[in-house]
Design a protein around this motif. Structure first.
Motif, short mmCIF file in Angstrom:
data_model
loop_
_atom_site.label_atom_id
_atom_site.label_comp_id
_atom_site.label_asym_id
_atom_site.label_seq_id
_atom_site.Cartn_x
_atom_site.Cartn_y
_atom_site.Cartn_z
N UNK A 66 0.72 -1.08 0.07
CA UNK A 66 -0.12 -0.13 -0.06
C UNK A 66 0.96 1.29 -0.07
N UNK A 67 0.33 2.23 -0.59
CA UNK A 67 0.96 3.64 -0.35
C UNK A 67 -0.29 4.52 -0.67
N UNK A 68 -0.34 5.59 0.25
CA UNK A 68 -1.64 6.50 0.51
C UNK A 68 -1.39 7.37 -0.94
N UNK A 69 -2.61 7.31 -1.69
CA UNK A 69 -2.85 7.97 -2.79
C UNK A 69 -2.39 7.25 -4.07
N UNK A 70 -2.09 5.96 -4.04
CA UNK A 70 -1.41 5.34 -5.04
C UNK A 70 -2.18 3.93 -5.20
N UNK A 71 -2.15 3.38 -6.41
CA UNK A 71 -2.62 1.86 -6.36
C UNK A 71 -1.52 1.07 -6.73
N UNK A 72 -1.41 -0.02 -6.10
CA UNK A 72 -0.32 -0.79 -6.53
C UNK A 72 -0.43 -2.15 -7.38
N UNK A 73 0.43 -2.50 -8.04
CA UNK A 73 0.15 -3.71 -8.88
C UNK A 73 1.41 -4.62 -8.82
N UNK A 74 1.40 -5.92 -8.17
CA UNK A 74 0.27 -6.45 -7.65
C UNK A 74 -0.05 -5.74 -6.26
N UNK A 75 -1.44 -5.64 -5.68
CA UNK A 75 -1.54 -5.01 -4.22
C UNK A 75 -1.47 -6.11 -3.09
N UNK A 76 -1.53 -7.39 -3.62
CA UNK A 76 -1.59 -8.35 -2.60
C UNK A 76 -1.44 -9.87 -3.61
N UNK A 77 -0.71 -10.81 -2.86
CA UNK A 77 -0.37 -12.01 -3.41
C UNK A 77 0.04 -13.07 -2.58
N UNK A 78 1.09 -13.88 -3.03
CA UNK A 78 1.97 -14.98 -2.44
C UNK A 78 3.21 -15.19 -2.89
N UNK A 79 4.11 -15.66 -2.31
CA UNK A 79 5.72 -15.81 -2.89
C UNK A 79 5.60 -17.10 -2.06
N UNK A 80 6.83 -17.96 -2.66
CA UNK A 80 7.64 -19.05 -1.95
C UNK A 80 8.88 -18.83 -1.88
N UNK A 81 9.22 -18.96 -0.58
CA UNK A 81 10.95 -19.02 -0.35
C UNK A 81 11.24 -20.44 -0.53
N UNK A 82 12.40 -20.84 -1.40
CA UNK A 82 12.63 -22.42 -1.38
C UNK A 82 14.23 -22.37 -1.68
N UNK A 83 14.78 -21.97 -0.53
CA UNK A 83 16.24 -22.10 -0.39
C UNK A 83 16.90 -21.08 -1.14
N UNK A 84 16.45 -19.65 -1.44
CA UNK A 84 17.13 -18.93 -2.27
C UNK A 84 16.55 -17.54 -2.12
N UNK A 85 17.22 -16.32 -2.28
CA UNK A 85 16.42 -15.11 -2.27
C UNK A 85 15.17 -14.93 -3.28
N UNK A 86 14.45 -14.26 -2.88
CA UNK A 86 13.08 -13.84 -3.66
C UNK A 86 12.87 -12.31 -3.92
N UNK A 87 12.63 -12.07 -5.18
CA UNK A 87 12.67 -10.65 -5.59
C UNK A 87 11.26 -10.35 -6.15
N UNK A 88 10.53 -9.32 -5.72
CA UNK A 88 9.09 -8.96 -6.04
C UNK A 88 9.11 -7.75 -6.46
N UNK A 89 8.62 -7.32 -7.66
CA UNK A 89 8.58 -5.88 -8.33
C UNK A 89 7.11 -5.56 -7.94
N UNK A 90 7.04 -4.17 -7.57
CA UNK A 90 5.48 -3.49 -7.38
C UNK A 90 5.53 -2.35 -8.41
N UNK A 91 4.68 -2.28 -9.07
CA UNK A 91 4.43 -0.91 -9.84
C UNK A 91 3.16 -0.03 -9.02
N UNK A 92 3.59 1.24 -9.15
CA UNK A 92 2.42 2.09 -8.54
C UNK A 92 1.98 2.87 -9.73
N UNK A 93 0.81 3.39 -9.71
CA UNK A 93 -0.05 4.43 -10.44
C UNK A 93 -0.70 5.17 -9.52
N UNK A 94 -1.20 6.61 -9.89
CA UNK A 94 -1.99 7.46 -9.13
C UNK A 94 -3.23 6.59 -8.95
N UNK A 95 -3.67 6.81 -7.72
CA UNK A 95 -5.03 6.07 -7.45
C UNK A 95 -6.14 7.09 -6.99
#
Length: 826
Positions: A91-120
């Motif tokens: 979340x970010x006040x005044x902005x919409x996130x994509x994705x705004x929620x979800x799930x990820x799996x940690x399996x023996x390695x680092x995980x990177x997740x990209x989030x894009x914001x637009x004016x909301x």
């Protein structure tokens, strides 16, 4: 004179030493946190990094992962987690996130997740009618928020988003679902809750396929309600109620009628509308541009109007850089694929809106190579997993294989009870496949034993420890062998017993562990059902809270169950109605008798089910077999002139069946003949039902089976039960809502085929060719078919939408697609 001063100095030093030793002792014992030593082993942890784009510099944003929230004014937020699956929200006040929620799996390695914001802009749901402080919820665009106040607020970018109001016990919501359009301004959606009558439950009809704002209506139990939203909500007490969907001009509803049973809980009925015609009007160019695929390799694009998954609006196979279609205004679901399974399209599916101007979609095909991880050191059948490029593959064999384009990819390896070498690393694909060898070494393991007391000898009981379940008969104990760690357990018993503790955790720390479980018997009381009205020798049955018993009149049926506030029961006898039926009976702390009165149904009033065949020689033997699934499981019927009596083909077989749900099959002993369809489902609900089947002489013809893949093995994909899909083979199209369809012949010819997925899904693979020769010794059973074509259905995640006339450019592919290699699992 100096002696006293020296003595005082030594006293001071002694006091300081004593205080220091006391503080050290408190730290070591844990009274003062900080130095207490722990023997509890800790699991390895890995970095989980969230990075954002689109926010102005210095803007605060936050991520909640596994219940922990971190905020930042920079472009990244980092967590540290052990192996496991975790949900997150952004979340970010005044902005919409994509994705705004979800799930990820940690399996023996680092995980990177990209989030894009637009004016909301804020989307506020405002409720009225609920009692003060009542908790309610709304799901909007895949995110669910709850509140005990009168409003729930989301932040969304411009667009149109579906929403659903969560059910609140004792109330019905209006509207219960719908869509809200955000177009440069905040939006408010009023929701009115109405208190339901005591003992009532909501019956929600949810529609899909109609254009937004279209009026539709449903008649339930003689009452008709209409809506321009996505749902219609009734309030009903326990019972079975017929319903009918009022026709909407230009659309077909599926199902259009039926029956819904309320049994102590809210019910939902899904209605799918499909367009009966495509709107005429001016057409505009829809261009699919592709790069990366050689001009010698064929590829195709295909699309459907929304809500009409079985009506192809455009589609063709082509070669070269582009394909252009002339399409009228409307919203369409599309997908692309290559015939060559070594290429993957990105994006492979999406939606477009044609509204008075041309649309261009860019597709990139990438050549895929096998990336194989090969293990040594694991025990036979031991499971292990590899995470590569955001995708996790599981195996109980020697290899885990992915398909990836050129590039460098980080990986992590994990197997319970083993250390992996290397456990993490990276691989580089450069024009060819590769093999990475992983060596596993077993960790020391220690016995974890559960003992029981209180169970009767021979009573079954079980323990699930860390997801592994073992069941035995009392008085035996249950033992596991686990390495160091903390493990959750649950205890179960097949009888009426309560366990103490029923759940908890055990810690293995380089020593054996014993856990004692004490069972206490739960008092039970007899419930006896007696009957009147049945002729002597008539079979009848009762189902009480999932327990099923039957007997022959004039006998009674008894159960022994714990005391409860109420137990639901249903009664059944072929050709009779029962009273009472489908009700609750109070079970006090004493024996209970429930008298049942049966009334005969005249045979002529029972709904008639008829099946008509074509294709068999006159006088051939064939049988229509019916197996009841509700109200009485496994009640069998043979619908023929009399049981196992051949019917003179071609003809129809008929039988009268009580209302209920049934599966059916057709059999013949005529050599080389196969029925299409051979089986299906049917619901009897007060009116006649007709079924047709065609027998085909399969002599010297290959049999080709198109089947939905067993997607549970891979954790992705799959259609909901009862969802229709179709296959076109050799110019013939068959639609099914089951696991598959088959075709016959032609022999030795390259035959084109294609699969049409329902709205919101893509089929992988979706087309191809079959060349096969019949086996003259083949007996036509599913496990002996000449050829299989396996299809995985993937939900569009998320659907790709394009503004009017927009150039979509490259689009991301869902994270699991690389592991499937475009639907071709390796």
């Amino acid at each position: 004179m100096k002696a006293p001063r020296s003595r005082a100095l030594w006293i001071v030093v002694g006091v300081v030493v004593i205080i220091a030793l006391l503080i050290l002792a408190l730290l070591l014992t844990g009274v003062i946190p900080g130095l207490k030593h722990s023997n509890t082993p800790s699991a390895p942890t890995y970095a989980v990094n969230f990075s954002e784009t689109g926010l102005p510099a210095g803007t605060s944003w936050s991520v909640t992962l596994a219940g922990s929230t971190l905020s930042s004014t920079t472009s990244s937020i980092a967590f540290t987690e052990s192996n496991g699956s975790y949900s997150f929200t952004v979340s970010a006040t005044g902005f919409a996130a994509s994705p705004a929620s979800g799930s990820l799996v940690v399996a023996g390695a680092a995980v990177a997740k990209s989030i894009g914001f637009v004016a909301g802009f804020t989307v506020t749901f405002s409720e009225s009618g609920l009692a003060s402080s009542t908790t309610w919820s709304v799901a909007l665009n895949g995110t669910t928020l709850s509140s005990s106040t009168t409003s729930i607020v989301f932040t969304e970018a411009n667009g149109t988003y579906p929403y659903t109001v969560g059910s609140v016990p004792g109330y019905s919501a209006s509207p219960a679902s719908g869509s809200v359009a955000v177009n440069g301004a905040a939006q408010t959606v009023p929701v009115t809750f109405t208190s339901a009558a005591p003992g009532s439950y909501t019956v929600t009809f949810s529609e899909s396929g109609l254009p937004s704002g279209t009026s539709w209506s449903v008649t339930l139990n003689g009452s008709t309600l209409a809506s321009t939203g996505a749902s219609i909500v009734f309030s009903e007490t326990n019972g079975a109620y017929p319903y009918a969907v009022v026709p909407v001009s230009g659309y077909t509803a599926n199902p259009s009628s039926g029956s819904v049973t309320v049994s102590g809980a809210d019910q939902t009925v899904s209605i799918t509308y499909s367009s009966s015609a495509v709107s005429a009007g001016p057409a505009y160019a829809v261009t699919f541009d592709q790069s990366g695929l050689p001009s010698t390799e064929p590829w195709f694009a295909e699309g459907y109007a929304e809500g009409t998954p079985d009506q192809s609006i455009f589609g063709t196979s082509t070669y070269g850089a582009s394909d252009v279609f002339s399409i009228p205004n409307g919203t369409y679901t599309w997908y692309v694929d290559s015939v060559n399974t070594s290429y993957l399209a990105a994006p492979y599916a999406g939606t477009i809106t044609v509204a008075g101007s041309a649309v261009t979609i860019h597709i990139t095909f990438e050549l895929l190579y096998a990336v194989t991880f090969s293990e040594v050191g694991l025990g036979t059948g031991a499971g292990w997993q590899v995470g590569l490029n955001g995708t996790t593959a599981y195996s109980n064999g020697p290899n885990n294989t992915f398909s990836e384009p050129d590039g460098s990819y980080s990986f992590g390896v994990y197997a319970f009870g083993y250390t992996a070498s290397p456990a993490t690393g990276s691989v580089t694909v450069s024009g060819s496949g590769l093999v990475e060898t992983i060596t596993f070494t077993a960790l020391p393991a220690f016995a974890v034993t559960f003992t029981e007391s209180g169970l009767a000898t021979g009573q079954d009981w079980g323990v699930t420890l860390n997801g592994s379940e073992i069941s035995v008969l009392a008085p035996s104990s249950i033992s596991y062998s686990f390495p160091n760690g903390v493990y959750d357990f649950t205890v179960s018993s097949g009888g009426y017993y309560s366990a103490s503790p029923a759940s908890g955790s055990v810690t293995v720390s380089s020593a054996t562990v014993t856990k004692a479980i004490t069972f206490t018997a739960i008092p039970t009381y007899p419930v006896t059902f007696t009957e009147s009205g049945l002729p002597s020798g008539t079979s009848w049955s009762v189902e009480l809270e999932g327990n099923y018993n039957s007997t022959i009149a004039p006998g009674s049926i008894g159960f022994s169950i714990p005391s409860t506030t109420g137990a639901y029961f249903s009664v059944y006898a072929t050709g009779y109605t029962a009273s009472p039926n489908d009700e609750y009976t109070i079970v006090p702390e004493s024996p209970t008798t429930v008298p049942i009165t049966f009334t005969a149904i005249p045979p002529s009033t029972l709904p008639q089910v008829s099946v008509t065949e074509s294709g068999l020689p006159i006088g051939s033997y064939w049988v229509f077999y019916v197996d009841s699934t509700y109200p009485v499981p496994n009640a069998d019927y043979y619908c023929s002139n009399s049981s196992f009596t051949p019917s003179a083909a071609p003809s129809a077989l008929t039988c009268n069946l009580p209302n209920g749900n049934y599966t059916w099959s057709v059999f013949t002993d005529e050599a080389n003949f196969s029925a299409s369809p051979t089986s299906g489902g049917v619901t009897v609900d007060g009116s006649a039902v007709s079924i047709t089947t065609t027998f085909v002489n399969s002599t010297n013809q290959p049999l080709v089976w198109f089947a939905e893949e067993s997607y549970f093995d891979y954790g992705v994909g799959g259609l909901p039960n009862g969802t229709s899909w179709s296959v076109t083979y050799n110019g013939s199209t068959v639609t099914t809502d089951g696991a598959g369809v088959f075709f016959l012949g032609p022999n030795g010819t390259s035959v084109a085929w294609s699969v049409k997925a329902p709205a919101g899904y893509v089929a992988l693979p979706s087309s191809g060719y079959v060349t096969w020769y019949a086996n003259p010794y083949q007996s036509f059973y599913p496990d002996e078919l000449s050829a299989h074509v396996w299809v995985i259905f993937l939900a569009l995640d998320p659907p790709v939408s394009a503004p009017i006339g927009a150039d979509l450019g490259p689009q991301p592919v869902s994270s699991f697609v690389p592991a499937l290699a475009g639907g071709r699992l390796v």
